[in-house]
Write an enzyme that holds these catalytic residues in place. Structure first.
Site, PDB file in Angstrom:
ATOM      1  N   TYR A  12       0.865  -1.183   0.000  1.00  0.00           N
ATOM      2  CA  TYR A  12       0.000   0.000   0.000  1.00  0.00           C
ATOM      3  C   TYR A  12       0.896   1.225   0.000  1.00  0.00           C
ATOM      4  O   TYR A  12       1.801   1.342   0.842  1.00  0.00           O
ATOM      5  CB  TYR A  12      -0.886  -0.018   1.256  1.00  0.00           C
ATOM      6  CG  TYR A  12      -1.808   1.167   1.401  1.00  0.00           C
ATOM      7  CD1 TYR A  12      -2.975   1.265   0.646  1.00  0.00           C
ATOM      8  CD2 TYR A  12      -1.525   2.189   2.307  1.00  0.00           C
ATOM      9  CE1 TYR A  12      -3.831   2.345   0.794  1.00  0.00           C
ATOM     10  CE2 TYR A  12      -2.374   3.268   2.466  1.00  0.00           C
ATOM     11  CZ  TYR A  12      -3.522   3.347   1.708  1.00  0.00           C
ATOM     12  OH  TYR A  12      -4.372   4.415   1.857  1.00  0.00           O
ATOM     13  N   ASP A  28       9.347   2.740  -0.564  1.00  0.00           N
ATOM     14  CA  ASP A  28       8.349   3.422   0.246  1.00  0.00           C
ATOM     15  C   ASP A  28       8.710   3.151   1.706  1.00  0.00           C
ATOM     16  O   ASP A  28       8.438   2.064   2.235  1.00  0.00           O
ATOM     17  CB  ASP A  28       6.965   2.868  -0.101  1.00  0.00           C
ATOM     18  CG  ASP A  28       5.862   3.430   0.793  1.00  0.00           C
ATOM     19  OD1 ASP A  28       6.190   4.018   1.845  1.00  0.00           O
ATOM     20  OD2 ASP A  28       4.679   3.261   0.448  1.00  0.00           O
ATOM     21  N   LYS A  66       4.433  10.268   7.936  1.00  0.00           N
ATOM     22  CA  LYS A  66       4.158  11.000   9.179  1.00  0.00           C
ATOM     23  C   LYS A  66       5.300  11.017  10.188  1.00  0.00           C
ATOM     24  O   LYS A  66       5.358  11.897  11.049  1.00  0.00           O
ATOM     25  CB  LYS A  66       2.911  10.412   9.814  1.00  0.00           C
ATOM     26  CG  LYS A  66       2.850   8.880   9.695  1.00  0.00           C
ATOM     27  CD  LYS A  66       1.471   8.379   9.267  1.00  0.00           C
ATOM     28  CE  LYS A  66       1.551   6.953   8.760  1.00  0.00           C
ATOM     29  NZ  LYS A  66       0.500   6.576   7.846  1.00  0.00           N
TER      30      LYS A  66
END
Ligand code: HOZ
Length: 428
Positions: free
Chosen positions: A144, A239, A267
């Site tokens: 994802y 990622d 984040k």
């Protein structure tokens, strides 16, 4: 435990927010029941609106490596807020955090801040396409990379939890440029390069997958991706939204010794505030506006509050390398405790772990990719999740997620968690 106030708040939320949540993974759809509404959090604990205290194993889906409400982060944000909250103009702090990030993360010269991991991955792919003048990308089933169109093809995390790994709304035109491969399966990647010569701009991969539970790359997998990219002139995008600054100060690249061409972060760079970033070499970043023609922008990118929080957090991680050893030790202790309990019970299970990322699947087949992750018994998972919650342990509410430990967890918290598992499993 009672969840009366959470239930009432969830009822109210559903009237004005689709499904009552602002991100589907919070909805408890995979496990049933009522999402917990949080009142506050401190250190290793969440306190919900019904007055329950929960040991937190999601750490805001990864970034709170140092625990909730970490004092230096709070102070930095509070001080910064007194000077204004957003300017849409450059600030010195952006250069400070960029300099530190470039120092901590290997192989990168420059970093561009955005507002989320989704934005970071979306921008990284655009940059790769612009730099290579090619259109296709390879992604892995069950990985994802945020919710932008190109990635919602056999995506993991909430997309698979809610049965829409390939979302309606993504056009066929977009989907045709996303080629799917199987995680830990180099042949499935090599085949795409054979079938689409000189058309593949990049491979995007979670170097340690965390959106189908935790899945560790098998020996040679990431090395093989690197080699395929080099052979075929494609770029390798890591990622690192989950692994960045968590598996090591320099993330998975450092921990696993593999160089990516572009890395993305989420984040964690905002110490829990909304930040993402993508980073690369001068050579690749020069394609990016305003230097080059690949456009990417944002008023809130480099927002002062988010940068202040992220800088406070990164400085701490940079100067306290012992955090990483402690996290490793705590997660290893949890791992060992879970193994001992589950082995005694004889329930089929798999635990995957690397560093402070760990997850449990109820299956006897080793979990190495999306197909094997999907073999997990979700009825067992639901009972496990709710049993643990009842005992004050908050786990990700889906088997297609990793746990993220934080440094505020104590040995006693880990022991409490293992004891809770023992009691939950004993009652089956
Ligand atoms: N990637 C995170 C969970 N796997 C994102 C959380 C969310 O979608 O809200």
């Amino acid at each position: 435990m009672l969840y009366q106030r959470s239930s009432a708040l969830f009822q109210a939320a559903q009237k004005v927010i689709p499904g009552g949540v602002n991100s589907p993974v919070r909805a408890f759809k995979a496990v049933g029941g009522t999402p917990i509404f949080v009142e506050k959090a401190k250190g290793a604990y969440l306190y919900d609106v019904d007055g329950n205290r929960l040991i937190d194993y999601i750490s805001s889906w990864g970034p709170l490596i140092l625990g909730h409400a970490f004092a230096p982060v709070l102070e930095a944000v509070t001080e910064k807020a007194k000077k204004g909250t957003s300017f849409g103009m450059p600030t010195a702090l952006e250069t400070d955090i960029a300099t530190l990030a470039v120092e901590m993360v290997p192989y990168i010269d420059q970093i561009r801040f955005v507002n989320s991991g989704t934005e970071a991955c979306m921008s990284a792919v655009r940059l790769a396409r612009g730099a290579t003048q090619r259109e296709k990308i390879i992604k892995f089933a069950g990985c994802y990379h945020g919710h932008s169109d190109a990635f919602l093809i056999q995506a993991g995390s909430g997309a698979v939890t809610f049965g829409a790994p390939s979302s309606p709304g993504v056009t066929q035109g977009t989907a045709k440029d996303t080629l799917l491969a199987a995680y830990n399966n180099l042949e499935s990647v090599a085949l795409h390069f054979e079938q689409h010569p000189e058309q593949i701009a990049a491979i995007i991969v979670e170097p340690v997958a965390g959106n189908m539970g935790c899945i560790v790359p098998q020996e040679g997998f990431l090395e093989g991706l690197r080699q395929l990219c080099d052979t075929h002139g494609a770029l390798l995008i890591f990622d690192e939204v989950m692994t960045g600054f968590r598996l090591a100060p320099g993330g998975a690249q450092q921990r696993l010794g593999i160089q990516a061409d572009i890395v993305t972060f989420g984040k964690v760079l905002g110490g829990g505030l909304p930040v993402g970033a993508f980073a690369s070499t001068h050579k690749i970043m020069q394609h990016l506006a305003p230097l080059g023609p690949v456009y990417q922008a944002g008023t809130l990118s480099g927002n002062p509050l988010a940068m202040a929080a992220g800088y406070a957090m990164l400085k701490h991680l940079h100067h306290h390398a012992d955090v990483f050893d402690r996290l490793e030790a705590k997660t290893a202790a949890l791992h060992q405790g879970m193994v001992a309990v589950l082995d005694r019970k004889g329930t089929p299970y798999q635990i995957n772990r690397l560093g402070s990322m760990i997850s449990l699947h109820f299956t006897e087949t080793p979990v190495v990719d999306f197909a094997t992750a999907a073999l997990g018994n979700n009825d067992f998972f639901k009972r496990y999740f709710h049993g643990m919650l009842e005992k004050g342990v908050y786990l990700p509410p889906s088997a297609f997620e990793s746990y993220f430990l934080n440094d505020a967890l104590s040995e006693a918290d880990i022991q409490t968690t293992v004891t809770a598992l023992e009691e939950v499993i004993a009652s089956w």
